[in-house]
Motif scaffolding. Structure first.
Motif, mmCIF file in Angstrom:
data_model
loop_
_atom_site.group_PDB
_atom_site.id
_atom_site.type_symbol
_atom_site.label_atom_id
_atom_site.label_comp_id
_atom_site.label_asym_id
_atom_site.label_seq_id
_atom_site.Cartn_x
_atom_site.Cartn_y
_atom_site.Cartn_z
ATOM 1 N N TYR A 238 0.858 -1.069 -0.019
ATOM 2 C CA TYR A 238 -0.272 -0.169 0.754
ATOM 3 C C TYR A 238 1.213 1.300 -0.045
ATOM 4 N N VAL A 239 2.136 1.208 0.783
ATOM 5 C CA VAL A 239 1.984 2.551 0.985
ATOM 6 C C VAL A 239 3.524 2.711 -0.173
ATOM 7 N N ALA A 240 4.125 1.527 -0.984
ATOM 8 C CA ALA A 240 4.804 1.447 -2.607
ATOM 9 C C ALA A 240 3.427 2.299 -3.353
ATOM 10 N N SER B 209 -8.932 3.054 -0.842
ATOM 11 C CA SER B 209 -7.617 3.570 0.101
ATOM 12 C C SER B 209 -6.851 4.138 -1.122
ATOM 13 N N LEU B 210 -6.909 4.390 -2.152
ATOM 14 C CA LEU B 210 -5.830 5.147 -2.633
ATOM 15 C C LEU B 210 -6.438 5.610 -2.976
ATOM 16 N N ALA B 211 -8.302 5.643 -3.856
ATOM 17 C CA ALA B 211 -9.000 6.604 -4.307
ATOM 18 C C ALA B 211 -9.157 8.257 -3.136
ATOM 19 N N GLY C 202 7.871 6.423 -4.502
ATOM 20 C CA GLY C 202 7.376 5.631 -4.104
ATOM 21 C C GLY C 202 8.147 4.280 -4.213
ATOM 22 N N LEU C 203 9.001 4.513 -4.326
ATOM 23 C CA LEU C 203 10.408 3.430 -4.119
ATOM 24 C C LEU C 203 10.865 3.892 -2.941
ATOM 25 N N SER C 204 11.168 4.644 -2.133
ATOM 26 C CA SER C 204 12.005 5.387 -1.016
ATOM 27 C C SER C 204 10.650 4.988 0.558
ATOM 28 N N TYR C 205 9.444 5.470 -0.507
ATOM 29 C CA TYR C 205 8.500 5.040 1.020
ATOM 30 C C TYR C 205 8.678 2.487 1.514
ATOM 31 N N LEU C 206 8.594 2.279 -0.551
ATOM 32 C CA LEU C 206 8.653 0.681 -0.124
ATOM 33 C C LEU C 206 10.048 0.853 0.462
ATOM 34 N N LEU D 74 1.621 8.159 -6.125
ATOM 35 C CA LEU D 74 0.855 8.519 -5.967
ATOM 36 C C LEU D 74 0.532 9.991 -4.917
ATOM 37 N N ALA D 75 1.893 10.120 -3.876
ATOM 38 C CA ALA D 75 1.768 11.315 -3.204
ATOM 39 C C ALA D 75 2.288 12.939 -4.292
ATOM 40 N N ALA D 76 2.728 11.903 -5.241
ATOM 41 C CA ALA D 76 3.893 13.329 -6.352
ATOM 42 C C ALA D 76 2.554 14.901 -7.111
ATOM 43 N N LEU D 77 1.056 13.832 -6.412
ATOM 44 C CA LEU D 77 0.282 15.118 -6.773
ATOM 45 C C LEU D 77 -0.085 16.066 -5.738
#
Length: 445
Positions: A55-57, A137-139, A242-246, A62-65
């Motif tokens: 989920y976090v990855a 969750s992503l929405a 996403g990779l850093s979160y992962l 999406l956090a780039a938004l």
């Protein structure tokens, strides 16, 4: 400095309440399932660590938004935010499809843990139920990202509080049974979470469509097909994020997988320690998001000096509060552990791990806030490399060497779960130092 701190805290407090409401899901799950059975708690810890990693990855991409929308908001280019949101929605659909497949068929990941068949079976059932809530969750994260970028985190907080109020009775009912429903244990909390994820997503979309603060963004003014240029910009920032979160989460996930080999009581204690660490993390997370929002808006408005001072003051604030939290956890660790479980062995082991969690949190607060600030500058690749070296190399590699005492030279108190947590603490210290130094380079540049 005081004016910057006030501005950061003005955004931080609704973010923190909302994040605490969200993390309360995990706290409630851990506490209730822990009182149902140690076996179910261990399955929750194993399955939950895998779910969080996936989920976090995906959420990280999406956090780039948020930094993009924050820059546009600072530059007063509001209708362009609506287009970015529409493109983020397309991206979330693709990411949700990928994540659902991985969660529904988790056997390759579970095999790494060498878990007993009963434990692996329960974790599989838990993950399959949660897979159906992933799109929602992503929405909801899209709604949260754009709300925070325009300085409206209180709307997100309200939805998260509503979700928590529904979660508590739903969890109790489905875990322990009643009104014709059998006791489902860990599967019950997964069912409750999935249903509530969809409630949050629906409420978020209604607010985006009808809420007054979102009307200037023109999110639903027209339909947009996927746009290669905009999706490329989102992915250019989002993939390293996403990779850093992962990297960050899998360093914890693989800890859980390896600690499984030390037995169910140790894994249950690790789950408690991780849960407390996650609760503590909500404060620097909220400060980091608030600081990053103000920095992104300042950069969008061309106010580079203000962006620099806000960055510095936000990091100092997070570090000071983190030190206070560490002191509190150290003093109350036995009471915290006892509140999670009735098992004396699990509680004793967890209390020892909480001492390490206290030190871990100090470094976590600094590195988390600094990484969010760097994302506001749209700098993501180097921080990802720093995370890989520190968290996978020092944290996970060092944790494996210490936890299993591969050289056969360590005292007992440095091995087992303690070894993994100590190495992970050292990795966060390395990450914090490297990120702060790199931020200085970025700001000067």
């Amino acid at each position: 400095m005081l004016s910057d701190v006030r501005a950061i805290l003005h955004l931080t407090w609704p973010l923190l309440i909302g994040q605490l409401a969200a993390i309360a899901f995990a706290v409630i799950d851990t506490s209730m399932v822990g009182r149902f059975s140690a076996q179910d708690l261990a399955a929750l810890g194993l399955g939950g660590s895998i779910y969080v990693s996936i989920y976090v990855a995906l959420f990280g991409i999406l956090a780039a938004l948020s930094p993009i929308a924050g820059n546009l908001f600072g530059a007063k280019r509001l209708p362009e935010i609506g287009e970015v949101v529409r493109q983020s929605a397309w991206l979330s659909l693709a990411l949700a499809a990928l994540g659902m497949v991985v969660l529904y068929f988790p056997e390759p990941l579970l095999r790494l843990s060498d878990a007993p068949p009963v434990l692996a079976e329960r974790a599989t059932g838990y993950l399959r139920i949660l897979s159906f809530g992933l799109p929602a969750s992503l929405a909801f994260r899209i709604y949260g990202g754009v709300s925070t970028a325009i300085g409206r985190p209180r709307f997100v907080m309200g939805v998260q509080i509503v979700a928590l109020l529904v979660k508590i009775p739903a969890n109790y009912w489905l875990i322990f049974g009643g009104l014709g429903v059998p006791a489902l244990g860990g599967l019950g909390c997964a069912l409750a979470s999935t249903a509530i994820n969809w409630i949050e997503a629906v409420l978020g979309m209604i607010l985006l469509a009808r809420g007054q603060p979102y009307r200037p963004l023109a999110i639903f003014a027209r339909f947009s097909w996927p746009d290669a240029r905009q999706l490329g910009e989102l992915l250019r920032l989002g993939l390293p994020m996403g990779l850093s979160y992962l990297i960050e989460v899998t360093s914890y996930t693989f800890m859980a997988i390896f600690i499984t080999r030390f037995g169910t009581p140790t894994l249950a204690a690790h789950q408690i320690a991780g849960n407390v660490g996650a609760v503590l993390y909500m404060t620097p997370l909220s400060i980091g998001i608030a600081t990053a929002t103000l920095v992104a808006q300042a950069l969008g408005a061309g106010q580079r000096d203000r962006a620099r001072t806000i960055s510095r003051h936000g990091i100092l604030l997070a570090g000071a509060i983190g030190l206070g939290y560490a002191t509190l956890v150290t003093a109350t660790r036995h009471g915290i552990a006892g509140a999670y479980t009735n098992d004396a062995t699990v509680a004793h082991t967890a209390a020892g791990l909480l001492l390490i969690v206290a030190a871990y949190h100090c470094f976590d607060a600094v590195q988390a806030t600094t990484s969010f600030v760097l994302r506001s500058y749209r700098v993501t690749v180097v921080p990802t490399v720093i995370y890989a070296v520190a968290l996978w190399g020092v944290g996970l590699g060092g944790g494996y060497a210490m936890g299993f005492d591969t050289l056969g030279v360590l005292p007992v108190w440095l091995t087992g779960a303690n070894g993994f947590w100590i190495a992970n603490t050292a990795s966060l210290a390395v990450a914090a130092a490297m990120l702060v130094l790199y931020l200085r380079v970025v700001v000067r540049r």
